[in-house]
Enzyme design. Sequence first.
Site, short mmCIF file in Angstrom:
data_model
loop_
_atom_site.label_atom_id
_atom_site.label_comp_id
_atom_site.label_asym_id
_atom_site.label_seq_id
_atom_site.Cartn_x
_atom_site.Cartn_y
_atom_site.Cartn_z
N ASN A 84 0.82 -1.22 0.00
CA ASN A 84 0.00 0.00 0.00
C ASN A 84 0.85 1.27 0.00
O ASN A 84 0.69 2.15 0.84
CB ASN A 84 -0.98 0.00 1.19
CG ASN A 84 -0.28 -0.13 2.53
OD1 ASN A 84 0.84 -0.61 2.61
ND2 ASN A 84 -0.94 0.31 3.59
N GLU A 134 -0.25 -7.74 1.66
CA GLU A 134 -1.46 -8.14 2.31
C GLU A 134 -2.62 -7.78 1.40
O GLU A 134 -2.70 -6.66 0.89
CB GLU A 134 -1.61 -7.53 3.72
CG GLU A 134 -1.62 -6.01 3.77
CD GLU A 134 -1.78 -5.45 5.19
OE1 GLU A 134 -2.88 -5.57 5.78
OE2 GLU A 134 -0.78 -4.91 5.70
N HIS A 168 -5.46 -9.32 5.03
CA HIS A 168 -5.99 -8.40 6.04
C HIS A 168 -7.48 -8.71 6.13
O HIS A 168 -8.26 -8.30 5.28
CB HIS A 168 -5.75 -6.95 5.63
CG HIS A 168 -6.31 -5.97 6.62
ND1 HIS A 168 -5.55 -4.98 7.22
CD2 HIS A 168 -7.57 -5.82 7.12
CE1 HIS A 168 -6.32 -4.27 8.05
NE2 HIS A 168 -7.54 -4.76 8.00
N ASP A 295 3.58 -5.40 11.63
CA ASP A 295 2.72 -4.44 10.93
C ASP A 295 3.23 -3.01 11.19
O ASP A 295 2.45 -2.08 11.36
CB ASP A 295 1.26 -4.59 11.39
CG ASP A 295 0.28 -3.90 10.45
OD1 ASP A 295 0.69 -3.48 9.36
OD2 ASP A 295 -0.90 -3.79 10.83
N1 NCD Z 1 -2.51 -1.66 10.29
C1 NCD Z 1 -2.78 -0.39 10.07
O1 NCD Z 1 -3.57 0.19 10.83
N2 NCD Z 1 -2.23 0.33 9.07
C2 NCD Z 1 -1.42 -0.16 8.00
C3 NCD Z 1 -2.21 -0.90 6.98
C4 NCD Z 1 -2.67 -2.27 7.43
O2 NCD Z 1 -1.85 -3.14 7.74
O3 NCD Z 1 -3.86 -2.51 7.48
C5 NCD Z 1 -0.72 1.04 7.35
O4 NCD Z 1 -0.13 0.84 6.26
O5 NCD Z 1 -0.76 2.16 7.89
ZN ZN Z 2 -3.51 -4.82 7.42
ZN ZN Z 3 -0.16 -4.02 7.38
#
Ligand code: NCD
Ligand code: ZN
Ligand code: ZN
Length: 433
Positions: A84, A134, A168, A295
């Site tokens: 992302n 993910e 996810h 994460d």
């Molecule tokens: N976990 C999160 O809250 N944020 C993650 C994206 C994700 O892993 O869903 C991000 O890229 O900021």
């Molecule tokens: Zn995620």
């Molecule tokens: Zn993530």
Amino acid sequence: MLIANATLANGRTVDVRVEGERIDAVGSLGGEPDVDADGKLLLPGAIDAHVHFREPGFPHKETWETGSRSAAAGGVTTVVDQPNTDPPTVDGAGFDGKAELARESYVDYGINGGVIEDWDPDELFDRPLFALGEVFLADSTGEMGIDAELFEEAVGRAAAEDVTVTVHAEDATLFDEDALSNAGEGVGRDADADAWSTYRSADAEVRAIERACEVGSGSGARVHVAHTTTPEGIDAASEAGATCEVCPHHLFLSRDDLDDLGTYGRMNPPLRNEERREAVFERVRDGTVDLVATDHAPHTREEKETGIREAPSGVPGVETMVPLLLAAAERGELSRERVRDLTATNPARLFELPRKGEVREGMDADLALYDPERVETIRGEALHSKAGWTPFEGRDGVFPELTLVRGSVVYERGEADGKDEAFGGAVGRNVRG
Ligand SMILES: NC(=O)N[C@@H](CC(=O)O)C(=O)O
Ligand SMILES: [Zn+2]
Ligand SMILES: [Zn+2]
């Protein structure tokens, strides 16, 4: 290089000889040591299968350089970056552009490919992908949520290509919209952050995990559930033959901490109640959970200093994962061997990295040395991520003194006697070559 008198996770004290990039011998070797470990704990470098290093697109949040330095300073020697970014890693050009930037990495890395409506699977599967994922079943940072039909198609492709799918798992149709619209108006640490946990409910996660596992079983794909937060979800994944990971924040924090954390504790999936946290911890301790991954999702303080509806989701964590787990091991909450398995041995096996995850002859010399008696207080400003803050402020951590990636020293901590903290160079390589 000879590392003498190191204690392994299993309690054995050994000498470790490193020759070039590999571990050449482990045992009673004798000879003049380069490092006298003096009984300190030597672990295989951790493999963090879930980080967001933000390049390309958001270098003000993190770069490959800052993220990977943070990894090295936390005993992490391999990271897996998520798609992302901007552009998202969903086609050949997206993958190649990220691969070019990743050459700045101090640690080894894998690059995942993601799925959106106009992804290009032919180009993606033509690249050295770490995994497909993910794959977002609901929107998170980057708004890459996809529908059920596209998910099935993507899982089918991954099965055909023999590539693992990491998911996810949240079902946005089960989110409690009222909880969010009724949330208070506070900002930053004063925000009504508990509303986020009600909004993105535990049930929404459990149902999405069940569904993702069904699709996986139907197509013969290997499914790995990212950042699980519920005992129900972990059990469902495990019964369906899927693998799963838990993040340090869901292990060490709960809704009880949201009063202090405010928007700094907003992430997806969100923090759960103490009862669930304890049940998740139990499954990490007993081996039902396959691995711990962070994460690592850095956002700036400025970005977090808004209301609970506006703040970005995610917390940094790559540097504090092993330190938090080792401090928990010192408290007797889980064994050192479990810490080793969750952070290194299991991810290496599961994601097929045959030369990583163990301190053994012939393996890559990815190593981190810790003094378990040196329990420190975690301070956000002392960490190396661009975020400059941590949700674990004030907690205990056991940080590494020395980190090696394939035989190169990438991190050496400073000492009270004036020796400065030192970083090696960008030696990282794509683990899928
Ligand atoms: N976990 C999160 O809250 N944020 C993650 C994206 C994700 O892993 O869903 C991000 O890229 O900021
Ligand atoms: Zn995620
Ligand atoms: Zn993530």
